[in-house]
Design an enzyme around this catalytic site. Structure first.
Site, PDB file in Angstrom:
ATOM      1  N   HIS A 172       2.456  19.745 -24.288  1.00  0.00           N
ATOM      2  CA  HIS A 172       2.620  21.199 -24.379  1.00  0.00           C
ATOM      3  C   HIS A 172       2.651  21.839 -22.993  1.00  0.00           C
ATOM      4  O   HIS A 172       2.175  21.249 -22.020  1.00  0.00           O
ATOM      5  CB  HIS A 172       1.433  21.824 -25.136  1.00  0.00           C
ATOM      6  CG  HIS A 172       1.395  21.548 -26.595  1.00  0.00           C
ATOM      7  ND1 HIS A 172       0.236  21.179 -27.249  1.00  0.00           N
ATOM      8  CD2 HIS A 172       2.352  21.596 -27.563  1.00  0.00           C
ATOM      9  CE1 HIS A 172       0.484  21.015 -28.545  1.00  0.00           C
ATOM     10  NE2 HIS A 172       1.766  21.250 -28.755  1.00  0.00           N
ATOM     11  N   CYS A 273      -7.077  24.422 -27.008  1.00  0.00           N
ATOM     12  CA  CYS A 273      -6.607  23.903 -28.312  1.00  0.00           C
ATOM     13  C   CYS A 273      -7.555  24.221 -29.456  1.00  0.00           C
ATOM     14  O   CYS A 273      -7.135  24.289 -30.615  1.00  0.00           O
ATOM     15  CB  CYS A 273      -6.469  22.375 -28.267  1.00  0.00           C
ATOM     16  SG  CYS A 273      -5.451  21.753 -26.948  1.00  0.00           S
TER      17      CYS A 273
END
Length: 284
Positions: A172, A273
């Site tokens: 990511h 996250c």
């Protein structure tokens, strides 16, 4: 108006988190095979993380239950992007993660947010690819997020410019960067991270300060602006990334809180996250 937005950047009242399922050890997705996850340590570290948000910082924490059929469900950031009173429920790029959105949608609806669902089957978007600076969005185009997903995000948050950044070598965009304060981008030192930062700088009308740390994963930190506490930064622990922590310690007017996530890092999990952060300005 822009100045008001920046001054409120990092303000937060609520956090949504989700417990770790036992299935994470064997079944969580990972970019490369590596060390075995110690589930007991992972849960202990996650409990500490949640405790910081709840007890040290005073946030209202919504703790969703683990789901053994969804081994990655603790990584709640990927299934929702919240800005102001609007929440976009994403469509994860990994098909095995699509059902994670259901519990998140319910949680965000209980907060009376304006919940928008991404239903286009051509779109993929994971929150780990979304960097909100307070002024604009950068969206990483990765194996998990595509152009159509970025377009739907732009349609959802029309008040802000949205620019896309190619992400290579990493899962990511926020695998190597995050916001470390108003106007301050924490960025890793690798070629991939620096190249992405250069792209962001070229696409933006704004000029950001940068905080460069030696370790890419350490550049993923959580900045909050909490009443009576001021600038707060959750960053990786000295045991994990001692050289990067020395850089964070130069932020003299910050409350610095080291948080270890050694076990979740083995399955590509980082600090941002594990929570969806929300600033509720209107009553529930």
């Amino acid at each position: 108006m822009a100045g008001l937005r920046v001054s409120r950047f990092g303000a937060c009242t609520h956090a949504v988190v989700r417990a770790i399922p036992e299935s994470l050890c064997e079944e969580a997705l990972r970019t490369e095979k590596g060390e075995v996850v110690d589930i007991a340590t992972a849960k202990r570290q996650h409990d500490f993380y949640v405790g910081v948000l709840k007890n040290k910082l005073g946030l209202q924490v919504i703790n969703l239950p683990a789901d053994e059929s969804l081994p990655d469900c603790t990584f709640v950031e990927d299934v929702a992007v919240v800005c102001g009173e609007t929440a976009l429920i994403t469509r994860p790029g990994a098909p095995s993660r699509r059902k994670e959105v259901e519990e998140m949608k319910k949680a965000l609806q209980t907060l009376n947010l304006n919940v928008v669902e991404m239903t286009d089957e051509n779109a993929t978007l994971e929150g780990g690819d979304v960097l909100f600076t307070g002024k604009e969005f950068f969206v990483g185009l990765s194996k998990r997020t595509n152009q159509r997903g970025a377009e739907i995000l732009a349609d959802t948050f029309k008040d802000y410019a949205v620019s896309t950044v190619p992400v290579q070598d990493y899962l990511h965009l926020k695998s190597f960067c995050s916001m470390a304060g108003p106007n301050l981008i924490a960025i890793g030192s690798s070629d991939a991270a620096q190249k992405a930062l250069k792209t962001m700088q070229q696409m933006s009308d704004h000029r950001y300060d940068k905080l460069t740390v030696p370790d890419d994963h350490a550049a993923n930190c959580i900045y909050l602006n909490i009443p009576n506490k001021g600038h707060v930064l959750l960053h990786r622990s000295p045991e994990e990334f001692p050289e990067s922590v020395k850089i964070f310690e130069k932020l003299k007017d910050y409350m610095l809180i080291p948080v270890a996530v050694t076990e979740l890092d083995k399955v590509d999990g980082l600090l941002t996250c594990c929570s969806v952060l929300i600033n509720k300005t209107s009553g529930l």
